[in-house]
Design a protein around this motif. Structure first.
Motif, PDB file in Angstrom:
ATOM      1  N   ASP A 109      30.531 -25.391  38.218  1.00  0.00           N
ATOM      2  CA  ASP A 109      29.736 -24.241  38.528  1.00  0.00           C
ATOM      3  C   ASP A 109      28.627 -24.429  39.657  1.00  0.00           C
ATOM      4  OD1 ASP A 109      28.483 -21.468  37.578  1.00  0.00           O
ATOM      5  OD2 ASP A 109      26.819 -23.091  37.416  1.00  0.00           O
ATOM      6  N   TRP A 110      28.110 -25.545  39.634  1.00  0.00           N
ATOM      7  CA  TRP A 110      27.206 -25.780  40.855  1.00  0.00           C
ATOM      8  C   TRP A 110      27.931 -25.763  41.911  1.00  0.00           C
ATOM      9  CZ3 TRP A 110      26.815 -29.710  44.416  1.00  0.00           C
ATOM     10  CH2 TRP A 110      25.762 -29.784  45.283  1.00  0.00           C
ATOM     11  N   VAL A 111      29.425 -26.441  41.976  1.00  0.00           N
ATOM     12  CA  VAL A 111      29.929 -26.494  43.361  1.00  0.00           C
ATOM     13  C   VAL A 111      30.352 -25.196  43.826  1.00  0.00           C
ATOM     14  CG1 VAL A 111      32.254 -27.190  44.466  1.00  0.00           C
ATOM     15  CG2 VAL A 111      31.079 -28.745  42.859  1.00  0.00           C
ATOM     16  N   LEU A 112      30.603 -24.200  42.920  1.00  0.00           N
ATOM     17  CA  LEU A 112      31.056 -22.755  43.197  1.00  0.00           C
ATOM     18  C   LEU A 112      29.553 -22.183  43.668  1.00  0.00           C
ATOM     19  CD1 LEU A 112      32.746 -20.272  42.884  1.00  0.00           C
ATOM     20  CD2 LEU A 112      31.839 -20.049  40.582  1.00  0.00           C
ATOM     21  N   ASP A 113      28.589 -22.491  42.933  1.00  0.00           N
ATOM     22  CA  ASP A 113      27.083 -21.622  43.350  1.00  0.00           C
ATOM     23  C   ASP A 113      26.978 -22.375  44.880  1.00  0.00           C
ATOM     24  OD1 ASP A 113      24.759 -20.878  43.465  1.00  0.00           O
ATOM     25  OD2 ASP A 113      23.785 -22.144  42.075  1.00  0.00           O
ATOM     26  N   TYR A 114      26.967 -23.607  45.093  1.00  0.00           N
ATOM     27  CA  TYR A 114      26.645 -24.169  46.461  1.00  0.00           C
ATOM     28  C   TYR A 114      27.308 -23.884  47.528  1.00  0.00           C
ATOM     29  CZ  TYR A 114      24.260 -27.474  49.489  1.00  0.00           C
ATOM     30  OH  TYR A 114      23.543 -28.125  50.592  1.00  0.00           O
ATOM     31  N   SER A 115      28.820 -23.647  47.198  1.00  0.00           N
ATOM     32  CA  SER A 115      29.807 -23.181  48.178  1.00  0.00           C
ATOM     33  C   SER A 115      29.419 -21.740  48.703  1.00  0.00           C
ATOM     34  CB  SER A 115      31.123 -23.403  47.641  1.00  0.00           C
ATOM     35  OG  SER A 115      31.467 -24.673  47.420  1.00  0.00           O
ATOM     36  N   ILE A 116      29.247 -21.025  47.790  1.00  0.00           N
ATOM     37  CA  ILE A 116      28.752 -19.505  47.946  1.00  0.00           C
ATOM     38  C   ILE A 116      27.684 -19.514  48.904  1.00  0.00           C
ATOM     39  CG2 ILE A 116      28.149 -17.241  47.015  1.00  0.00           C
ATOM     40  CD1 ILE A 116      30.141 -17.847  44.878  1.00  0.00           C
ATOM     41  N   PHE A 117      26.508 -20.140  48.658  1.00  0.00           N
ATOM     42  CA  PHE A 117      25.214 -20.380  49.061  1.00  0.00           C
ATOM     43  C   PHE A 117      25.531 -20.794  50.562  1.00  0.00           C
ATOM     44  CE2 PHE A 117      21.476 -22.975  50.450  1.00  0.00           C
ATOM     45  CZ  PHE A 117      20.577 -21.933  50.227  1.00  0.00           C
ATOM     46  N   ILE A 118      26.295 -21.808  50.836  1.00  0.00           N
ATOM     47  CA  ILE A 118      26.389 -22.370  52.241  1.00  0.00           C
ATOM     48  C   ILE A 118      27.314 -21.455  53.100  1.00  0.00           C
ATOM     49  CG2 ILE A 118      27.779 -24.188  53.537  1.00  0.00           C
ATOM     50  CD1 ILE A 118      27.192 -26.033  51.317  1.00  0.00           C
ATOM     51  N   LEU A 119      28.141 -20.616  52.522  1.00  0.00           N
ATOM     52  CA  LEU A 119      28.954 -19.565  53.079  1.00  0.00           C
ATOM     53  C   LEU A 119      28.289 -18.551  53.575  1.00  0.00           C
ATOM     54  CD1 LEU A 119      32.067 -18.496  53.983  1.00  0.00           C
ATOM     55  CD2 LEU A 119      31.832 -17.498  51.642  1.00  0.00           C
ATOM     56  N   LEU A 120      27.491 -17.987  52.799  1.00  0.00           N
ATOM     57  CA  LEU A 120      26.253 -16.824  52.907  1.00  0.00           C
ATOM     58  C   LEU A 120      25.133 -17.411  54.158  1.00  0.00           C
ATOM     59  CD1 LEU A 120      25.822 -15.351  49.233  1.00  0.00           C
ATOM     60  CD2 LEU A 120      27.259 -14.517  51.183  1.00  0.00           C
ATOM     61  N   SER A 121      25.014 -18.356  53.971  1.00  0.00           N
ATOM     62  CA  SER A 121      23.758 -18.790  54.899  1.00  0.00           C
ATOM     63  C   SER A 121      24.338 -19.163  56.254  1.00  0.00           C
ATOM     64  CB  SER A 121      23.273 -20.228  54.285  1.00  0.00           C
ATOM     65  OG  SER A 121      22.460 -19.928  53.074  1.00  0.00           O
ATOM     66  N   LEU A 122      25.414 -19.875  56.358  1.00  0.00           N
ATOM     67  CA  LEU A 122      25.971 -20.346  57.528  1.00  0.00           C
ATOM     68  C   LEU A 122      26.774 -19.520  58.323  1.00  0.00           C
ATOM     69  CD1 LEU A 122      26.681 -24.009  56.977  1.00  0.00           C
ATOM     70  CD2 LEU A 122      24.779 -23.282  58.072  1.00  0.00           C
ATOM     71  N   SER A 123      27.818 -18.554  57.591  1.00  0.00           N
ATOM     72  CA  SER A 123      28.506 -17.675  58.099  1.00  0.00           C
ATOM     73  C   SER A 123      28.149 -16.246  58.384  1.00  0.00           C
ATOM     74  CB  SER A 123      30.068 -17.630  57.182  1.00  0.00           C
ATOM     75  OG  SER A 123      30.684 -18.876  57.243  1.00  0.00           O
ATOM     76  N   PHE A 124      27.140 -15.908  57.516  1.00  0.00           N
ATOM     77  CA  PHE A 124      26.679 -14.370  57.358  1.00  0.00           C
ATOM     78  C   PHE A 124      25.157 -14.417  57.806  1.00  0.00           C
ATOM     79  CE2 PHE A 124      30.478 -14.233  54.854  1.00  0.00           C
ATOM     80  CZ  PHE A 124      31.318 -13.361  55.467  1.00  0.00           C
ATOM     81  N   SER A 125      24.671 -15.678  57.947  1.00  0.00           N
ATOM     82  CA  SER A 125      23.080 -15.678  58.138  1.00  0.00           C
ATOM     83  C   SER A 125      22.299 -15.035  57.289  1.00  0.00           C
ATOM     84  CB  SER A 125      22.965 -15.455  59.835  1.00  0.00           C
ATOM     85  OG  SER A 125      23.727 -15.812  60.604  1.00  0.00           O
ATOM     86  N   VAL A 126      22.483 -14.960  56.126  1.00  0.00           N
ATOM     87  CA  VAL A 126      21.759 -14.380  55.100  1.00  0.00           C
ATOM     88  C   VAL A 126      20.430 -15.050  54.749  1.00  0.00           C
ATOM     89  CG1 VAL A 126      21.737 -13.518  52.517  1.00  0.00           C
ATOM     90  CG2 VAL A 126      23.854 -13.286  53.890  1.00  0.00           C
ATOM     91  N   PHE A 127      19.394 -14.478  54.240  1.00  0.00           N
ATOM     92  CA  PHE A 127      18.250 -15.093  54.173  1.00  0.00           C
ATOM     93  C   PHE A 127      18.420 -16.047  53.075  1.00  0.00           C
ATOM     94  CE2 PHE A 127      13.750 -14.702  52.155  1.00  0.00           C
ATOM     95  CZ  PHE A 127      13.100 -15.852  52.851  1.00  0.00           C
ATOM     96  N   PHE A 128      17.760 -17.282  53.089  1.00  0.00           N
ATOM     97  CA  PHE A 128      18.092 -18.432  52.065  1.00  0.00           C
ATOM     98  C   PHE A 128      17.831 -17.835  50.530  1.00  0.00           C
ATOM     99  CE2 PHE A 128      13.721 -19.419  52.888  1.00  0.00           C
ATOM    100  CZ  PHE A 128      13.047 -19.820  51.727  1.00  0.00           C
ATOM    101  N   LEU A 129      16.614 -17.161  50.361  1.00  0.00           N
ATOM    102  CA  LEU A 129      16.620 -16.563  48.968  1.00  0.00           C
ATOM    103  C   LEU A 129      17.718 -15.770  48.487  1.00  0.00           C
ATOM    104  CD1 LEU A 129      12.735 -16.169  48.704  1.00  0.00           C
ATOM    105  CD2 LEU A 129      14.078 -17.844  47.365  1.00  0.00           C
ATOM    106  N   TRP A 130      18.034 -14.757  49.441  1.00  0.00           N
ATOM    107  CA  TRP A 130      19.124 -13.810  49.023  1.00  0.00           C
ATOM    108  C   TRP A 130      20.351 -14.458  48.658  1.00  0.00           C
ATOM    109  CZ3 TRP A 130      17.323  -9.960  46.901  1.00  0.00           C
ATOM    110  CH2 TRP A 130      15.959  -9.158  47.431  1.00  0.00           C
ATOM    111  N   ALA A 131      20.586 -15.481  49.568  1.00  0.00           N
ATOM    112  CA  ALA A 131      21.890 -16.219  49.470  1.00  0.00           C
ATOM    113  C   ALA A 131      21.786 -17.118  48.000  1.00  0.00           C
ATOM    114  CB  ALA A 131      22.035 -17.238  50.607  1.00  0.00           C
TER     115      ALA A 131
END
Length: 218
Positions: A109-131
């Motif tokens: 679950d953490w791998v899924l969570d962290y992967s989505i976080f990285i994807l949103l942060s790096l690929s879509f430049s989403v603010f880290f809290l929203w990511a």
């Protein structure tokens, strides 16, 4: 106590006391006094097995709010218990299966969570809290159902449990988001280092919350 029984009991007993905060020293003893009402619950709720059955009964008793105590007795082993079918490796693994499943599925679950976080942060430049919040919400359904059916074997009405789970998740997101913001904004942590640190701090707490509040069979 023969070495095979001693090794297995020491391992399972130690981990059991750590997770369930119980003073029970011998988790594998089959010499038990049970109430009639609890015996009926065991018949309907506990799947038959080998040495892991004793652990399942103890866990159910604690989860259902029963008082569990122990009394020291003398043990007698014939021929050093050489005819015992207990395997300290395979049977200890079965006993500890719930703990291991929780850890493995929690990591996935953490791998899924962290992967989505990285994807949103790096690929879509989403603010880290929203990511962080988005990745947590997406992983909620996955984590809920794997714990419900695989770890805790709970078959209570799904909506009731899910609403309780949402309360836990909301609290989790509030705490982790606050800690994440504090580490990144005030202590200048990298958001990619701060998030796993915060998640690790919440991991142990989640087990006790899920076990006693969400999947409790009371």
């Amino acid at each position: 106590m023969p070495w095979r029984s001693n090794i297995g009991n020491s391992i399972t007993g130690g981990i059991f006391r750590f997770f369930w905060r119980s003073g029970i020293l011998d988790t594998q003893s089959g010499f038990r006094a049970l109430s009639n009402s609890f015996i009926k619950k065991i018949i309907y709720d506990i799947k038959p097995g080998r040495y892991e059955t004793e652990m399942r009964i103890l866990i159910k008793a604690l989860r259902d709010g029963h008082n569990v105590g122990s009394v020291k007795i003398s043990t007698v082993y014939f021929d050093n218990n050489k005819n015992s079918k207990f395997n300290p490796v395979s049977d200890s693994f079965k006993v500890l299966k719930q703990f291991l499943l929780f850890a493995i599925l929690g990591f996935s679950d953490w791998v899924l969570d962290y992967s989505i976080f990285i994807l949103l942060s790096l690929s879509f430049s989403v603010f880290f809290l929203w990511a962080h919040i988005t990745s947590k919400v997406i992983s909620v359904i996955y984590y809920f159902y794997v714990n419900k059916y695989i770890v805790f074997n709970s078959y209570r009405h799904g909506l009731y449990e899910f609403l309780r789970y949402l309360l836990v998740v909301s609290f989790n997101i509030l705490i982790t988001s606050s800690l994440l913001y504090l580490l990144v904004s005030y202590f200048q942590f990298s958001q990619f280092m701060a998030k796993p640190l915060v998640d690790v701090l919440m991991f142990t707490a989640n087990f006790f919350i899920l076990k006693s509040f969400v999947y409790s069979k009371k």
